[in-house]
Design an enzyme around this catalytic site. Structure first.
Site, PDB file in Angstrom:
ATOM      1  N   CYS A  16      12.658 -25.686  37.014  1.00  0.00           N
ATOM      2  CA  CYS A  16      11.413 -26.462  37.254  1.00  0.00           C
ATOM      3  C   CYS A  16      10.327 -25.830  36.826  1.00  0.00           C
ATOM      4  CB  CYS A  16      11.477 -26.656  38.763  1.00  0.00           C
ATOM      5  SG  CYS A  16       9.841 -27.275  39.513  1.00  0.00           S
ATOM      6  N   LYS A  26      19.945 -33.571  47.868  1.00  0.00           N
ATOM      7  CA  LYS A  26      19.062 -32.506  48.684  1.00  0.00           C
ATOM      8  C   LYS A  26      19.681 -32.224  50.053  1.00  0.00           C
ATOM      9  CE  LYS A  26      14.923 -34.009  46.121  1.00  0.00           C
ATOM     10  NZ  LYS A  26      13.862 -34.970  46.149  1.00  0.00           N
ATOM     11  N   VAL A  55      10.617 -29.287  45.121  1.00  0.00           N
ATOM     12  CA  VAL A  55      10.175 -27.953  44.815  1.00  0.00           C
ATOM     13  C   VAL A  55       8.776 -27.520  43.947  1.00  0.00           C
ATOM     14  CG1 VAL A  55      12.513 -27.237  45.334  1.00  0.00           C
ATOM     15  CG2 VAL A  55      11.829 -27.865  43.224  1.00  0.00           C
ATOM     16  N   SER A  96       2.882 -26.578  44.131  1.00  0.00           N
ATOM     17  CA  SER A  96       2.842 -25.118  43.209  1.00  0.00           C
ATOM     18  C   SER A  96       1.467 -24.679  43.361  1.00  0.00           C
ATOM     19  CB  SER A  96       3.182 -25.504  41.771  1.00  0.00           C
ATOM     20  OG  SER A  96       2.609 -26.496  41.323  1.00  0.00           O
TER      21      SER A  96
END
Ligand SMILES: N[C@@H](CCC(=O)N[C@@H](CS)C(=O)NCC(=O)O)C(=O)O
Length: 245
Positions: free
Chosen positions: A28, A55, A68, A81
């Site tokens: 990712c 998940k 994520v 992020s």
């Protein structure tokens, strides 16, 4: 701790006091951002990889968005992020990444927002099924790269957007750029290659970035990304690709 992705039905790996944890997925780009910042700042952390197709309920309880990365330490959880990267930079003040000058910080924010255009057209190109759409999407990605080429050149510093040292934007942009060569390989389209004559400043940036220790500690080579993206495009991503244990 295992690198294998935790799935629905798995047991929650208990957290430890004062230990910073990142919930991640190995391929990712957004998780890659957080791992780059952690490595840049030499912050100790543990990784819990999540199977994004299955998940665990305990992960959805931690991050109801189900995305994520997420950072967790004691009672704190940060689920984006950029928010995670900025928080890390503010709390772990060694090797600062965010510019101290407010104007430069604002300009870098503009560069950051533009990444979604670049990465969006990259993803469209990867998913395109006919040659005309593919070429249109490739031209779009090139146009967006041209934007960065010009912005970096106009700074007149380099090799990094941060000047002689990487800044936050350098690290937040890199994961998308590291994945870009996948396009030329998977689509067998040389027009997707970055021509050093047309993108000299950008090419020099890529070379300088590749020398950073935090990059060497986190990414994959193009062939590995190609292997992952092949499964991803068929809706069967292998989150445990190349893992032996
Ligand atoms: N804006 C988020 C985006 C994160 C994101 O989209 N991550 C993807 C994996 S690359 C994800 O978690 N997808 C799973 C889902 O959306 O269910 C960030 O910057 O952290």
């Amino acid at each position: 701790m295992t690198q294998k992705a935790y799935t629905q039905g798995s047991t929650f790996p208990p957290t430890k006091p004062d230990v910073l944890r990142i919930y991640s997925m190995r391929f990712c780009p957004y998780s890659h951002r957080a791992r780059l910042v952690l490595n840049h700042k030499k912050i100790p952390f543990e990784v819990v990889n999540i199977n994004l197709k299955s998940k665990p309920d305990w992960y959805l309880a931690i991050n109801p968005l189900g995305t994520v990365p997420a950072l967790q330490i004691d009672d704190k959880v940060i689920t984006d992020s950029v928010a995670a990267a900025e928080w890390l930079d503010d709390v772990y003040t060694e090797s600062r990444l965010q510019p101290s000058d407010p104007y430069r910080r604002a300009l870098d924010r503009v560069l950051l927002e533009y990444i979604s255009k670049f990465y969006g057209s990259f993803r469209d190109a990867l998913k395109s099924t006919d040659p005309t759409t593919l070429q249109t999407n490739i031209e779009e990605t090139k146009k967006h790269l041209q934007f960065y080429e010009e912005k970096l050149k106009a700074r007149g510093e380099g090799p990094f957007f941060g000047g002689s040292k990487p800044c936050m934007f350098d690290l937040l942009f890199w994961p998308m750029v590291e994945r870009f060569p996948v396009l030329a390989v998977m689509k067998e389209s040389p027009t997707a290659n970055i021509d050093a004559d047309k993108f000299p400043t950008f090419t020099a940036w890529v070379q300088a970035m590749k020398e950073l220790p935090e990059l060497k500690a986190t990414g994959f080579d193009t062939d590995s990304y190609v292997a992952f993206f092949r499964g991803y495009l068929k809706e069967t991503p292998d989150y445990n690709l190349f893992l032996k244990e």
